[in-house]
Design a protein around this motif. Structure first.
Motif, PDB file in Angstrom:
ATOM      1  N   ASN A  10       0.862  -1.258  -0.135  1.00 25.00           N
ATOM      2  CA  ASN A  10      -0.007  -0.152   0.189  1.00 25.00           C
ATOM      3  C   ASN A  10       0.833   1.266  -0.068  1.00 25.00           C
ATOM      4  N   GLY A  11       1.943   1.227   0.626  1.00 27.95           N
ATOM      5  CA  GLY A  11       2.679   2.269   1.111  1.00 27.95           C
ATOM      6  C   GLY A  11       3.735   2.687  -0.669  1.00 27.95           C
ATOM      7  N   LEU A  12       3.907   1.532  -1.317  1.00 30.62           N
ATOM      8  CA  LEU A  12       4.438   1.812  -2.543  1.00 30.62           C
ATOM      9  C   LEU A  12       3.668   2.180  -3.429  1.00 30.62           C
ATOM     10  N   LYS A  13       2.407   1.564  -3.500  1.00 27.74           N
ATOM     11  CA  LYS A  13       1.451   2.088  -4.495  1.00 27.74           C
ATOM     12  C   LYS A  13       1.074   3.606  -4.234  1.00 27.74           C
ATOM     13  N   GLU A  14       0.823   4.092  -3.115  1.00 23.49           N
ATOM     14  CA  GLU A  14       0.582   5.526  -2.762  1.00 23.49           C
ATOM     15  C   GLU A  14       1.505   6.207  -3.393  1.00 23.49           C
ATOM     16  N   ILE A  15       2.930   6.125  -2.980  1.00 23.33           N
ATOM     17  CA  ILE A  15       3.712   7.155  -3.396  1.00 23.33           C
ATOM     18  C   ILE A  15       4.073   6.747  -4.899  1.00 23.33           C
ATOM     19  N   GLY A  16       3.813   5.766  -5.377  1.00 26.75           N
ATOM     20  CA  GLY A  16       4.089   5.699  -6.887  1.00 26.75           C
ATOM     21  C   GLY A  16       3.006   6.322  -7.550  1.00 26.75           C
ATOM     22  N   LYS A  17       1.615   6.350  -6.955  1.00 24.48           N
ATOM     23  CA  LYS A  17       0.580   7.095  -7.643  1.00 24.48           C
ATOM     24  C   LYS A  17       0.639   8.668  -7.530  1.00 24.48           C
ATOM     25  N   ILE A  18       1.255   8.954  -6.585  1.00 26.43           N
ATOM     26  CA  ILE A  18       1.598  10.475  -6.326  1.00 26.43           C
ATOM     27  C   ILE A  18       2.763  10.801  -7.534  1.00 26.43           C
ATOM     28  N   CYS A  19       3.874  10.032  -7.654  1.00 25.32           N
ATOM     29  CA  CYS A  19       4.874  10.529  -8.449  1.00 25.32           C
ATOM     30  C   CYS A  19       4.376  10.461  -9.962  1.00 25.32           C
ATOM     31  N   GLY A  20       3.369   9.232 -10.198  1.00 23.95           N
ATOM     32  CA  GLY A  20       2.921   9.193 -11.821  1.00 23.95           C
ATOM     33  C   GLY A  20       2.047  10.474 -11.880  1.00 23.95           C
ATOM     34  N   ALA A  21       1.228  10.923 -11.116  1.00 26.86           N
ATOM     35  CA  ALA A  21       0.402  12.144 -11.115  1.00 26.86           C
ATOM     36  C   ALA A  21       1.131  13.334 -11.599  1.00 26.86           C
ATOM     37  N   ILE A  22       2.103  13.494 -10.570  1.00 28.94           N
ATOM     38  CA  ILE A  22       2.833  14.651 -10.977  1.00 28.94           C
ATOM     39  C   ILE A  22       3.530  14.683 -12.452  1.00 28.94           C
ATOM     40  N   ARG A  23       4.266  13.524 -12.517  1.00 31.64           N
ATOM     41  CA  ARG A  23       4.872  13.323 -13.937  1.00 31.64           C
ATOM     42  C   ARG A  23       3.776  13.734 -15.088  1.00 31.64           C
ATOM     43  N   ASP A  24       2.589  13.098 -15.039  1.00 29.42           N
ATOM     44  CA  ASP A  24       1.500  13.240 -16.030  1.00 29.42           C
ATOM     45  C   ASP A  24       1.114  14.832 -16.109  1.00 29.42           C
ATOM     46  N   GLU A  25       0.627  15.423 -15.007  1.00 30.59           N
ATOM     47  CA  GLU A  25       0.693  17.015 -14.918  1.00 30.59           C
ATOM     48  C   GLU A  25       1.543  17.848 -15.338  1.00 30.59           C
ATOM     49  N   LEU A  26       3.043  17.538 -15.204  1.00 30.77           N
ATOM     50  CA  LEU A  26       4.021  18.329 -16.073  1.00 30.77           C
ATOM     51  C   LEU A  26       4.063  17.886 -17.115  1.00 30.77           C
ATOM     52  N   VAL A  27       3.910  16.797 -17.989  1.00 28.57           N
ATOM     53  CA  VAL A  27       4.034  16.641 -19.043  1.00 28.57           C
ATOM     54  C   VAL A  27       2.744  17.323 -19.900  1.00 28.57           C
ATOM     55  N   GLN A  28       1.724  17.115 -19.268  1.00 26.24           N
ATOM     56  CA  GLN A  28       0.467  17.976 -20.110  1.00 26.24           C
ATOM     57  C   GLN A  28       0.778  19.493 -19.917  1.00 26.24           C
ATOM     58  N   SER A  29       1.538  20.186 -18.813  1.00 27.02           N
ATOM     59  CA  SER A  29       1.860  21.516 -18.737  1.00 27.02           C
ATOM     60  C   SER A  29       3.073  21.896 -19.685  1.00 27.02           C
ATOM     61  N   THR A  30       3.931  20.945 -20.013  1.00 28.78           N
ATOM     62  CA  THR A  30       5.049  21.352 -20.972  1.00 28.78           C
ATOM     63  C   THR A  30       4.552  21.664 -22.327  1.00 28.78           C
TER      64      THR A  30
END
Length: 246
Positions: A10-30
Motif C-alpha cells: 500500500n505504501g509503495l502504491k501510494e507514493i507511486g500514484k503520487i509520482c505518476g500524477a506529478i509526471r503526467d501533470e508536468l507532461v500536460q503543462s509542458t
C-alpha cells in the motif's frame, strides 16, 4: 527492498500514484514558452499537497523538485530559466517519498512537431520497457531485462546508454540491486526475487552509448546523440509485475 506486507504494498502504491500524477501533470503543462523552473514549481506544489517529499531534493540536495532535461541533456537536468520550444525533446523525471516509501518514474516526449527521429526514440524506449517488463518476474535473471532492451534498440537501428541504469528502490531512492543494465552482461546473473522493487528505465540512443557529466555537477549530456528514457517503479510478484507509477 523486498515488499512483504500489505503495508509495504500500500505504501509503495501510494507514493507511486503520487509520482505518476506529478509526471503526467508536468507532461500536460509542458508547452512552448514555459520554463523548466515553472514546471518544477508546479511539481513542488503537488508534492506538498500530497504530503510527500521530492527525493532528489530531500536525499541529495538537488536544486529542484524534479529533473527536467532538454535535448542534449539526457538526465538530471536542473530546472531553471530555460524556455521550452516547439520541437524540443523533453525528459521529466519524478521521484519522491511518503511515509518511508519511495518511487521513481520518468518519460521522454517531443513538444509539438519535432524531428521524426525524436518521436521514434521515444516510441522505442516504451517498446523496450515493455519487452523488458515481460522478463521481470521472480526467478528470472536480472540480465534478461537488459538483453530485451538492447535487442529492441538494435531492431530499430538504435542503441542504448550503457552508463545509466535502472536500480532498486523502495525504502530509499537508490538501493540494491545497484544496477539494471540496458544491455546483456553475461556475468550479471543475479536472480530476481518475489517482492523485489525496482526502477526499470531503458535509455535509447541514436548513436552514443555513454553520457558524461556537465560542469554543473548534475546534468548528464551527449555530444551528438538524441536519447529517450522510459521509467516506472515495479514490484515483482509471482502473479506478474505491479507498476506503481502508472
Amino acid at each position: 527492498m523486498i515488499a512483504k506486507t500489505e503495508e509495504d504494498f500500500n505504501g509503495l502504491k501510494e507514493i507511486g500514484k503520487i509520482c505518476g500524477a506529478i509526471r503526467d501533470e508536468l507532461v500536460q503543462s509542458t508547452k512552448p514558452g514555459v520554463t523548466t523552473k515553472e514546471l518544477d514549481e508546479l511539481a513542488g506544489e503537488m508534492f506538498e499537497k500530497a504530503g510527500a517529499q521530492s527525493a532528489p531534493k530531500g536525499e541529495y540536495d538537488f536544486p529542484g523538485y524534479t529533473c527536467i532535461s532538454i535535448n542534449e541533456e539526457v538526465a538530471h537536468g536542473i530546472p531553471g530559466d530555460r524556455v521550452i520550444e516547439e520541437g524540443d525533446l523533453v525528459n521529466i523525471d519524478v521521484s519522491g517519498s511518503k511515509n518511508g516509501y519511495f518511487a521513481d518514474t520518468g518519460i521522454s516526449f517531443v513538444i509539438g512537431q519535432g524531428e521524426l527521429i525524436l518521436q521514434k526514440i521515444c516510441d522505442v524506449a516504451k517498446e523496450a520497457f515493455d519487452a523488458g517488463l515481460e522478463k521481470a518476474k521472480p526467478g528470472a535473471k536480472k540480465s534478461a531485462l537488459g538483453k530485451a532492451v538492447h535487442n529492441v534498440a538494435k531492431q530499430h537501428g538504435l542503441t542504448v546508454i550503457k552508463n545509466l541504469t535502472g536500480h532498486g528502490v523502495g525504502r530509499s531512492i537508490h538501493e540494491a540491486p545497484s544496477h539494471i543494465f540496458n544491455f546483456h552482461s553475461r556475468w550479471d546473473d543475479e536472480i530476481l526475487k518475489d517482492g523485489m522493487v525496482i526502477a526499470f528505465e531503458p535509455f535509447i540512443s541514436t548513436l552514443e552509448e555513454e553520457v558524461y557529466q556537465s560542469d554543473d555537477g548534475w546534468t548528464f549530456l551527449t555530444d551528438e546523440s538524441c536519447v529517450a528514457q522510459y521509467e516506472h517503479t515495479i514490484i515483482l510478484t509471482k502473479d506478474g509485475p505491479i507498476i506503481t507509477t502508472l
